[in-house]
Scaffold this motif. Sequence first.
Motif, PDB file in Angstrom:
ATOM      1  N   ASN B   2       1.462  48.001 103.490  1.00 17.99           N
ATOM      2  CA  ASN B   2       1.073  46.655 103.915  1.00 17.99           C
ATOM      3  C   ASN B   2      -0.017  46.816 104.975  1.00 17.99           C
ATOM      4  N   LEU B   3      -1.279  46.777 104.521  1.00 18.78           N
ATOM      5  CA  LEU B   3      -2.386  47.110 105.428  1.00 18.78           C
ATOM      6  C   LEU B   3      -2.561  46.080 106.540  1.00 18.78           C
ATOM      7  N   SER B   4      -1.930  44.912 106.406  1.00 18.46           N
ATOM      8  CA  SER B   4      -2.031  43.933 107.497  1.00 18.46           C
ATOM      9  C   SER B   4      -1.298  44.420 108.744  1.00 18.46           C
ATOM     10  N   THR B   5      -0.502  45.491 108.622  1.00 16.60           N
ATOM     11  CA  THR B   5       0.148  46.081 109.800  1.00 16.60           C
ATOM     12  C   THR B   5      -0.890  46.442 110.870  1.00 16.60           C
ATOM     13  N   PHE B   6      -2.080  46.815 110.413  1.00 14.58           N
ATOM     14  CA  PHE B   6      -3.136  47.197 111.364  1.00 14.58           C
ATOM     15  C   PHE B   6      -3.572  46.034 112.258  1.00 14.58           C
ATOM     16  N   PHE B   7      -3.301  44.788 111.798  1.00 12.91           N
ATOM     17  CA  PHE B   7      -3.735  43.631 112.593  1.00 12.91           C
ATOM     18  C   PHE B   7      -3.016  43.551 113.937  1.00 12.91           C
TER      19      PHE B   7
END
Lengths: 220, 220
Positions: B2-7
């Motif tokens: 879940n690349l939105s974790t980087f947000f």
Amino acid sequence: MNLSTFFDMTYGMFLLGSVKDGKPTGCIVNTAVQISNKPPLLSVSVSHNNYTNSVIKESGLASVNILAQGVSMDVIRTFGFQSGRDTDKFASVPYIQTADGLPVLEDGICGWFECKVRNTVELPEYTLFILEVFECDRLGDRVAPMTYAYYQMVKKGGVPKNAPAHTLPEEEGGRPAGPKYVCSVCGYEYDNYQGPFEFLPPDWKCPRCGAPKSAFVIKT
Amino acid sequence: MNLSTFFDMTYGMFLLGSVKDGKPTGCIVNTAVQISNKPPLLSVSVSHNNYTNSVIKESGLASVNILAQGVSMDVIRTFGFQSGRDTDKFASVPYIQTADGLPVLEDGICGWFECKVRNTVELPEYTLFILEVFECDRLGDRVAPMTYAYYQMVKKGGVPKNAPAHTLPEEEGGRPAGPKYVCSVCGYEYDNYQGPFEFLPPDWKCPRCGAPKSAFVIKT
């Protein structure tokens, strides 16, 4: 050099985890940062004195937990101010282990990354780990991440002795700094050690009498 | 993943400068971080496509300006969304040059660092510069640093195409995300693109009618 310049750098707060013989360990760091999009890479600087440093080197694996504003201060005290050599830091903290054994906190975090070590850069007192993310997720509830400034100002947290962050005595430009603020209601003097008064959040209150931030005046 | 974790990673905002043939250049980065106390070292990740990347490699020198919350959005537009190959980015911005020619902004910053390159780590699309600070100072007035979250949420800033930060379309977990909030006074729908509604500051107001944040309700 005015080393207090470093105080204006912005950081998040993270629990950096790793695993040795199936047993998780970890420490608090404020230096995790995304350094590449494709592939997704993080870097993190860890003192040579940190037990977690040697465990990451041995296993080649690390987890990065993004601490949330609401994280218990017990977590920071346990992981920031004790050594995993002497203590089972995870004994009192709810966590799960991933398939690779990496620790992920069950609450108090915004999300987590599972990483393998891509390369390391040795500095005189620290190792800079370059980590490749191979799995990551956010927790279901959207919560604000804890910043290092929030930790110092609102949570009144200290600096672990192995952190790469600068700390300075007052006479060399360290906290306390700037004018003194005093509560016009009860006379409480704000202790600048938690950061400059101006940076405190608008809903901050006098810790002695509960007067609003606006009731404070500069001490003359 | 879940690349939105980087947000949920926290960053500051910086103008990274360098100099070629006496002429300053620079770009906006959010990846500067202190990685060592003794000696004082910063790391910063810069895209191979950034002109500033090649200029730092040639000169071996860089300045890191810590942007303040009050910095003009013109500075970010000029340095974040144009190339120094085509434009004299410093033409319209007040700055000084240090003895080594490195650019330091005259205002809109909390402080600045003069650095020499200690080593570089090449990644597929970025160079990670490890910089040794040899001079630094804060501006006289204490002002809050701009964070990347503040820039995106309050200043409604975009992401430069070469930034290592993740951006995702909505259907893959990018912004907008979470419930829609609507102003109960005028019907304005908050555009989540600037970040989750919950993270907006308490004094945020409806951009159409000026109603307070508390006048917004979840759209059903």
